[in-house]
Design an enzyme around this catalytic site. Structure first.
Site, PDB file in Angstrom:
ATOM      1  N   VAL A  40       0.884  -1.138   0.029  1.00 25.35           N
ATOM      2  CA  VAL A  40      -0.002  -0.188  -0.008  1.00 25.35           C
ATOM      3  C   VAL A  40       0.279   1.556  -0.402  1.00 25.35           C
ATOM      4  O   VAL A  40       2.211   1.357   1.031  1.00 25.35           O
ATOM      5  CB  VAL A  40      -0.863   0.109   1.142  1.00 25.35           C
ATOM      6  CG1 VAL A  40      -1.735   1.452   1.657  1.00 25.35           C
ATOM      7  CG2 VAL A  40      -1.714  -1.501   1.278  1.00 25.35           C
ATOM      8  N   ASP A  43     -14.057  -8.837   9.060  1.00 27.16           N
ATOM      9  CA  ASP A  43     -12.837  -8.489   9.180  1.00 27.16           C
ATOM     10  C   ASP A  43     -12.732  -7.184   9.676  1.00 27.16           C
ATOM     11  O   ASP A  43     -11.699  -6.156   9.719  1.00 27.16           O
ATOM     12  CB  ASP A  43     -11.478  -8.263   8.084  1.00 27.16           C
ATOM     13  CG  ASP A  43     -10.429  -8.634   8.980  1.00 27.16           C
ATOM     14  OD1 ASP A  43     -10.009  -8.918   9.760  1.00 27.16           O
ATOM     15  OD2 ASP A  43      -9.481  -8.548   7.598  1.00 27.16           O
TER      16      ASP A  43
END
Length: 626
Positions: A373, A482
């Protein structure tokens, strides 16, 4: 009449073959014996005796009078009296009973597969005590047979192999999900036919269906097979012997993979309130006989099965207080970042493809589910430049993951809420990249570790925003799967967004849950029991995860279940234990967490109810400080 259950030579409900194996482990001296229950008829027994190194089996039939006896032999109040008689008298036996074949130390006499006679005795005492009848051995012995019948007729509904009224093709499908494992089985109701069932059994990668129909006595059997009083006896027998079937029953096809059934908290399933209610109802029908046992006794409070310590008092907020929720949420919002409204035009399908020439990549921010990322900038069509987070993926690094990234992108493209990380779009050149808005302060987990001086009220306001985002997801028929503090991103000290939908899936119209096809690497510490055991994910599963994320937040970044491994966590949850209250956490907030961690999903609050509760607490605390 003496109860045989406490005697070591009574082996409970075992088959003829099992009895012979037990006796063959002895010297097989003449007169060596054991007593067992009939595998098919409640109230009848079998006496297995050694003679000339062979085993002879004597059927002990229950008579209409309630007495028991061997054919053409004397009758006795019960099997214990019969055994004692034949220790000194032949009366039709080939040898007197001399040497007892006892159960192994610690082995209980089974009434059914998962139920011992000790369990039945305890259940009988509880049921009798609950209707004001003394728990004398005489009373227990008198009514234990009635309770055994009741238990056998209803206990199958609690078994993992009983799937209720499902059609044949659905039974086949469920067995197929386990690749037709040899000996795997399930039992289903046969449509509208009363007391008629079908056994589905896997053998050599095929499913065979056996119809069990009742005879004039209500006993169940396959065609030309032996009769059984109930399904529990059916499974108990055919798990030990294949008589009439292609193979023995080995592994139950667990219904909880397909339909959620909360795990019973009591170790003794017979003490479950639903079963105890049925037992009391049955006993009450024998009111005339109960009188003599009730005489001279006083009603005492029934024994309650051991349960987890009670949660702190949880008081849901009344619907009339909804204005508080709206008021506080509005006060916690900030103005949305410039340019973030432009991609989301109402009632217009979005094109998520981006021009790669408008995207510039900067420094690394970390690793995501699908690759690295990076921080970057993107120039919107109107010319204004915005900061973005970019998930990058080289297809040669993770083959086959491109479709999952696209799935994530399409999911996020339809989400439009200030507390949900917004998708800017996707570019596939030179690499596949997912472009999202940037939350400059990073994950809430790390942020709170660095800002332990943040007031608790501010932390709760952030978690109220998380609840608002999750409430929105629920309204869009999405499960996150999640939700954790690491996946809550901080835009500023008073503004957070939910991120990482790498594990999210649309539930689809009319569906209530998403079923994972394979386990993968799951965040066990944040998962509800039905997610761990049955792979079922609903918004109520997200509620459990929210409770853990709330715990992380009010503990300022502590790790849940510190130092514990997966099996230890599962055992802890099964025992009814939960995470303890963090030091600075208010009692009311901890009570909300505990409510999120109820075993039964239906007992957990909705995200809307969580929001009402949190906002009411925040309002009260703000009022106190004015």
């Amino acid at each position: 009449m003496a109860d045989p259950a406490s005697l070591p030579w009574f082996h409970g409900r075992i088959t003829r073959d099992t009895a012979e194996k037990c006796l063959h482990k002895t010297s097989m001296e003449d007169g060596t014996y054991l007593l067992r229950e009939s595998t098919s008829q409640i109230g009848s027994y079998v006496l297995s005796v050694c003679k000339d190194r062979k085993v002879v089996h004597y059927q002990i039939q229950k008579q209409p009078s309630g007495m028991v006896g061997i054919a053409d032999g004397p009758k006795f109040p019960g099997p214990v009296e019969l055994v004692n008689h034949h220790k000194t008298n032949l009366d039709g036996l080939m040898t007197k009973l001399s040497v007892a074949c006892n159960r192994l130390a610690g082995v209980k006499a089974k009434a059914y597969n998962d139920v011992s006679h000790d369990d039945l005795d305890e259940a009988t005492r509880v049921a009798l005590r609950d209707i004001g009848v003394g728990e004398s051995e005489e009373a227990v012995s008198r009514f234990k047979g009635d309770i055994l019948c009741v238990v056998g007729n209803i206990l199958h509904k609690k078994q993992p192999w009983f799937h209720g009224a499902i059609p044949r093709n659905e039974a086949d499908r469920r067995l197929e999900t386990h690749n037709f494992e040899e000996g795997m089985y399930l039992i289903r109701e046969r449509g509208s036919y009363r007391n008629s069932y079908v056994l589905g059994l896997c053998h050599q990668k095929k499913v065979y269906h056996y119809l069990f129909e009742p005879n004039d006595k209500g006993q169940l059997s396959i065609k030309a097979g032996r009769p059984f009083d109930n399904l529990m006896a059916v499974v108990n027998f055919y798990s030990q012997k294949s008589e009439g079937l292609l193979c023995t029953l080995k592994t139950p096809c667990d219904v909880r993979w397909f339909e959620f059934r909360p795990k019973m908290q009591s170790q003794n399933i017979l003490l479950h309130p639903e079963i105890q209610t049925e037992l009391r109802r049955t006993l009450s029908r024998s009111e005339s006989e109960l009188k003599k046992y009730r005489k001279g006794t006083t009603t005492t409070k029934p024994i309650v099965p051991t349960r987890p310590p009670p949660s702190p008092a949880f008081q849901p907020v009344a619907q009339s207080d909804k204005w508080k929720y709206e008021k506080i949420y509005e006060s916690s919002k900030v103005v949305m970042m410039e340019g973030f409204n432009s991609p989301f035009q109402k009632n217009k399908k979005r094109d998520i493809s981006l021009d790669p020439s408008r995207l510039s990549l900067g420094s690394d921010l970390g690793e995501g589910n699908f690759g690295s990322v990076k921080k970057g900038t993107y120039v919107l069509p109107k010319g204004n430049q915005i900061l973005v987070a970019v998930k990058t993926l080289k297809e040669e690094d993770i083959p086959g993951q491109k479709s999952e990234i696209l799935s994530e992108a399409n999911i996020m493209a339809h989400l439009d809420h200030p507390n949900i990380v917004r998708l800017i779009g996707v570019t596939q050149s030179p690499n596949f990249m997912l472009v999202m808005e940037l939350a400059p302060e990073g994950p809430l987990l790390g942020y709170l570790k660095k800002h332990r001086s943040m007031p608790m009220l501010n932390v709760l306001i952030l978690m109220l925003q998380v609840d608002e985002g999750m409430n929105y997801l629920e309204s869009q028929h999405f499960v996150h799967r999640d939700l954790a503090a690491r996946n809550i991103l901080v835009v500023s000290e008073n503004f957070v967004k939910i991120s990482d939908f790498g594990m999210s899936r649309a539930m689809g119209a009319g569906n209530e849950y998403y079923r994972a096809e394979r386990t993968g690497k799951w965040p066990l510490k944040w998962y509800a029991p039905e997610c761990i055991y049955y792979h079922k994910f609903t918004s109520k599963g997200d509620v459990w995860s929210y409770g853990v994320a709330l715990w992380e937040a009010v503990s300022y970044g502590m790790k849940p279940y510190q130092g514990m491994k997966g099996p230890q966590i599962v055992e802890m949850l099964d025992n009814g234990q939960r995470l303890s209250r963090p030091e600075r956490c208010p009692e009311e907030v901890y009570a909300l967490m505990r409510k999120c961690w109820e075993t039964n999903p239906d007992d957990r609050p909705t995200f809307h109810e969580i929001g009402l509760t949190l906002s009411a607490y925040i309002e009260r605390e703000r009022t106190k400080r004015k």
